[in-house]
Design an enzyme around this catalytic site. Structure first.
Site, PDB file in Angstrom:
ATOM      1  CB  SER A 147      40.456  30.440  29.831  1.00  0.00           C
ATOM      2  OG  SER A 147      41.485  30.854  28.976  1.00  0.00           O
ATOM      3  CE1 TYR A 160      44.203  30.913  31.191  1.00  0.00           C
ATOM      4  CE2 TYR A 160      44.507  31.313  33.531  1.00  0.00           C
ATOM      5  CZ  TYR A 160      43.830  31.554  32.348  1.00  0.00           C
ATOM      6  OH  TYR A 160      42.772  32.432  32.328  1.00  0.00           O
TER       7      TYR A 160
HETATM    8  P1  NAP Z   1      43.027  39.056  38.226  1.00  0.00           P
HETATM    9  O1  NAP Z   1      42.835  40.476  37.862  1.00  0.00           O
HETATM   10  O2  NAP Z   1      44.395  38.497  38.365  1.00  0.00           O
HETATM   11  O3  NAP Z   1      42.176  38.731  39.575  1.00  0.00           O
HETATM   12  C1  NAP Z   1      42.250  37.434  40.082  1.00  0.00           C
HETATM   13  C2  NAP Z   1      41.575  37.449  41.437  1.00  0.00           C
HETATM   14  O4  NAP Z   1      41.668  36.134  42.004  1.00  0.00           O
HETATM   15  C3  NAP Z   1      42.257  38.413  42.411  1.00  0.00           C
HETATM   16  O5  NAP Z   1      41.296  39.064  43.198  1.00  0.00           O
HETATM   17  C4  NAP Z   1      43.098  37.463  43.259  1.00  0.00           C
HETATM   18  O6  NAP Z   1      43.333  37.932  44.567  1.00  0.00           O
HETATM   19  C5  NAP Z   1      42.174  36.264  43.332  1.00  0.00           C
HETATM   20  N1  NAP Z   1      42.889  35.056  43.764  1.00  0.00           N
HETATM   21  C6  NAP Z   1      43.998  34.512  43.209  1.00  0.00           C
HETATM   22  N2  NAP Z   1      44.354  33.417  43.901  1.00  0.00           N
HETATM   23  C7  NAP Z   1      43.471  33.275  44.921  1.00  0.00           C
HETATM   24  C8  NAP Z   1      43.307  32.336  45.992  1.00  0.00           C
HETATM   25  N3  NAP Z   1      44.146  31.304  46.154  1.00  0.00           N
HETATM   26  N4  NAP Z   1      42.276  32.510  46.863  1.00  0.00           N
HETATM   27  C9  NAP Z   1      41.425  33.562  46.714  1.00  0.00           C
HETATM   28  N5  NAP Z   1      41.517  34.493  45.728  1.00  0.00           N
HETATM   29  C10 NAP Z   1      42.533  34.328  44.848  1.00  0.00           C
HETATM   30  O7  NAP Z   1      42.313  38.134  37.146  1.00  0.00           O
HETATM   31  P2  NAP Z   1      41.095  38.432  36.147  1.00  0.00           P
HETATM   32  O8  NAP Z   1      41.626  38.848  34.825  1.00  0.00           O
HETATM   33  O9  NAP Z   1      40.065  39.258  36.840  1.00  0.00           O
HETATM   34  O10 NAP Z   1      40.571  36.930  35.954  1.00  0.00           O
HETATM   35  C11 NAP Z   1      39.570  36.400  36.789  1.00  0.00           C
HETATM   36  C12 NAP Z   1      39.286  35.008  36.265  1.00  0.00           C
HETATM   37  O11 NAP Z   1      39.003  35.071  34.865  1.00  0.00           O
HETATM   38  C13 NAP Z   1      40.474  34.049  36.398  1.00  0.00           C
HETATM   39  O12 NAP Z   1      39.987  32.747  36.673  1.00  0.00           O
HETATM   40  C14 NAP Z   1      41.104  34.078  35.000  1.00  0.00           C
HETATM   41  O13 NAP Z   1      41.809  32.884  34.733  1.00  0.00           O
HETATM   42  C15 NAP Z   1      39.885  34.196  34.158  1.00  0.00           C
HETATM   43  N6  NAP Z   1      40.073  34.740  32.812  1.00  0.00           N
HETATM   44  C16 NAP Z   1      40.660  35.960  32.644  1.00  0.00           C
HETATM   45  C17 NAP Z   1      40.753  36.467  31.336  1.00  0.00           C
HETATM   46  C18 NAP Z   1      41.382  37.796  31.032  1.00  0.00           C
HETATM   47  O14 NAP Z   1      41.649  38.059  29.837  1.00  0.00           O
HETATM   48  N7  NAP Z   1      41.630  38.641  32.012  1.00  0.00           N
HETATM   49  C19 NAP Z   1      40.244  35.746  30.263  1.00  0.00           C
HETATM   50  C20 NAP Z   1      39.695  34.484  30.500  1.00  0.00           C
HETATM   51  C21 NAP Z   1      39.596  34.006  31.784  1.00  0.00           C
HETATM   52  P3  NAP Z   1      44.768  38.595  44.943  1.00  0.00           P
HETATM   53  O15 NAP Z   1      44.716  39.964  44.394  1.00  0.00           O
HETATM   54  O16 NAP Z   1      44.830  38.549  46.433  1.00  0.00           O
HETATM   55  O17 NAP Z   1      45.833  37.750  44.291  1.00  0.00           O
HETATM   56  C1  GCO Z   2      47.324  34.612  28.129  1.00  0.00           C
HETATM   57  C2  GCO Z   2      46.136  35.306  28.737  1.00  0.00           C
HETATM   58  C3  GCO Z   2      44.912  34.435  28.585  1.00  0.00           C
HETATM   59  C4  GCO Z   2      43.723  35.113  29.181  1.00  0.00           C
HETATM   60  C5  GCO Z   2      42.507  34.285  29.028  1.00  0.00           C
HETATM   61  C6  GCO Z   2      42.105  34.082  27.605  1.00  0.00           C
HETATM   62  O1  GCO Z   2      48.433  34.710  28.703  1.00  0.00           O
HETATM   63  O2  GCO Z   2      47.119  33.990  27.072  1.00  0.00           O
HETATM   64  O3  GCO Z   2      46.355  35.612  30.100  1.00  0.00           O
HETATM   65  O4  GCO Z   2      45.128  33.202  29.195  1.00  0.00           O
HETATM   66  O5  GCO Z   2      43.912  35.336  30.534  1.00  0.00           O
HETATM   67  O6  GCO Z   2      42.565  33.098  29.734  1.00  0.00           O
HETATM   68  O7  GCO Z   2      40.814  33.516  27.593  1.00  0.00           O
END
Ligand code: NAP
Ligand code: GCO
Length: 266
Positions: A147, A160
């Site tokens: 992230s 986080y």
């Molecule tokens: P999301 O839409 O919230 O999806 C997260 C997924 O993880 C969901 O399918 C959720 O399942 C699953 N999950 C959560 N806890 C779990 C557990 N204990 N066991 C199995 N599955 C679990 O998140 P996203 O935005 O796609 O993010 C995916 C990854 O990218 C995360 O690691 C997040 O920190 C990272 N990330 C996101 C962003 C962003 O801007 N979106 C940026 C940087 C990094 P449920 O639906 O059942 O809860």
């Molecule tokens: C926040 C956002 C971020 C993104 C991502 C950025 O609240 O700042 O959720 O944490 O998810 O991790 O890279």
């Protein structure tokens, strides 16, 4: 064609955790288009079923398992089932993650631990479950979804940021411990991606105006926009393919330039 230019995932078994939707779904779908057999997990059967329906609608024959990735026994059982029913896992993407946006002094220790458990302990648990078979097979790819918070802090995301900073170092340590076994462990550091996880940061205000955070992030991103999950898939395919066999312990930031940019001048 030499391995150096081999971006194919033909015949590989890829496990993407938490991939019923969001970033995990986009990465798993791209892997399928590059020839991989897709396996994913989610906490509840209803989410696994919804995910299977989505993959099917996209013409992808995925394998879904119910598994809470923080539960080591469930993870070990799931990996054994995958090996028996699909094949030995060649590619692991530790994608499952949660976030809690709470000022640190208002956050309970239990809430802090819950984020650390999913975002840092679980990648350790799942990686530990798949590495032995990768060693036997003579190769493996582990990709940890890090992230911006692997590098930067911001108000209300202490747990986080601590987890994602730790995940960057776990990435480097898996590289250090298992590079000799031809296992490459790298991270992807997405910028701000439009998924359910960030939906609260993009919600329209009562007066119809944009969310202040939406405006803030567009000012911090050189491209002036949120990124799409699909924009992570090229880098994810690269890190899962033989073309990246000499890349190890690296976090590839796919952030539209946020980390290079002080922000739009007023
Ligand atoms: P999301 O839409 O919230 O999806 C997260 C997924 O993880 C969901 O399918 C959720 O399942 C699953 N999950 C959560 N806890 C779990 C557990 N204990 N066991 C199995 N599955 C679990 O998140 P996203 O935005 O796609 O993010 C995916 C990854 O990218 C995360 O690691 C997040 O920190 C990272 N990330 C996101 C962003 C962003 O801007 N979106 C940026 C940087 C990094 P449920 O639906 O059942 O809860
Ligand atoms: C926040 C956002 C971020 C993104 C991502 C950025 O609240 O700042 O959720 O944490 O998810 O991790 O890279």
């Amino acid at each position: 064609m030499s391995d150096f230019l081999n971006f194919s995932l033909e015949g590989k078994v890829a496990l993407v955790t938490g991939a019923s939707y969001g970033i995990g779904y986009a990465i798993a779908s791209a892997y399928a288009k590059c020839g991989a057999k897709i396996v994913f997990c989610d906490i509840k059967q209803e989410f696994v079923d919804k995910g299977l329906d989505s993959y099917k609608a996209d013409g992808i024959d995925a394998h879904g398992y119910v598994c809470d990735v923080t539960n080591e026994e469930m993870v070990q059982d799931m990996v054994k089932k995958i090996e028996a029913e699909v094949g030995v896992i060649d590619i692991l993407v530790n994608n499952a993650g949660i976030i809690k946006r709470i000022p640190m002094c208002d956050m309970t220790a239990a809430e802090f631990r819950q984020v650390i458990d999913v975002d840092l302990n679980a990648p350790f648990i799942v990686s530990k479950a798949v590495i032995p078979s990768m060693i036997k097979k003579g190769h493996g790819k582990i990709i940890n979804i890090c992230s911006m918070m692997s590098e930067l802090g911001r108000e209300t995301v202490s747990a986080y940021a601590a987890a994602k900073g730790g995940l960057k170092m776990l990435t480097r340590n898996i590289c250090a411990e298992y590079g000799a076994d031809n296992i490459q462990c790298n991270g992807i550091g997405p910028g701000y991606i439009a998924t359910p996880q960030t939906a609260p940061l993009r919600e329209k205000q009562a007066d119809g105006s944009r969310h202040p955070f939406d405006q803030f992030i567009c000012g911090r991103t050189p491209a002036g926009r949120w990124l799409q999950a699909e924009e992570l898939t090229g880098p994810a395919v690269f890190l899962a393919s033989d073309a990246s066999n000499a890349v190890n312990g690296h976090v590839l930031y796919v952030d539209g330039g946020i980390l290079a940019y002080i922000g739009k001048q007023p």
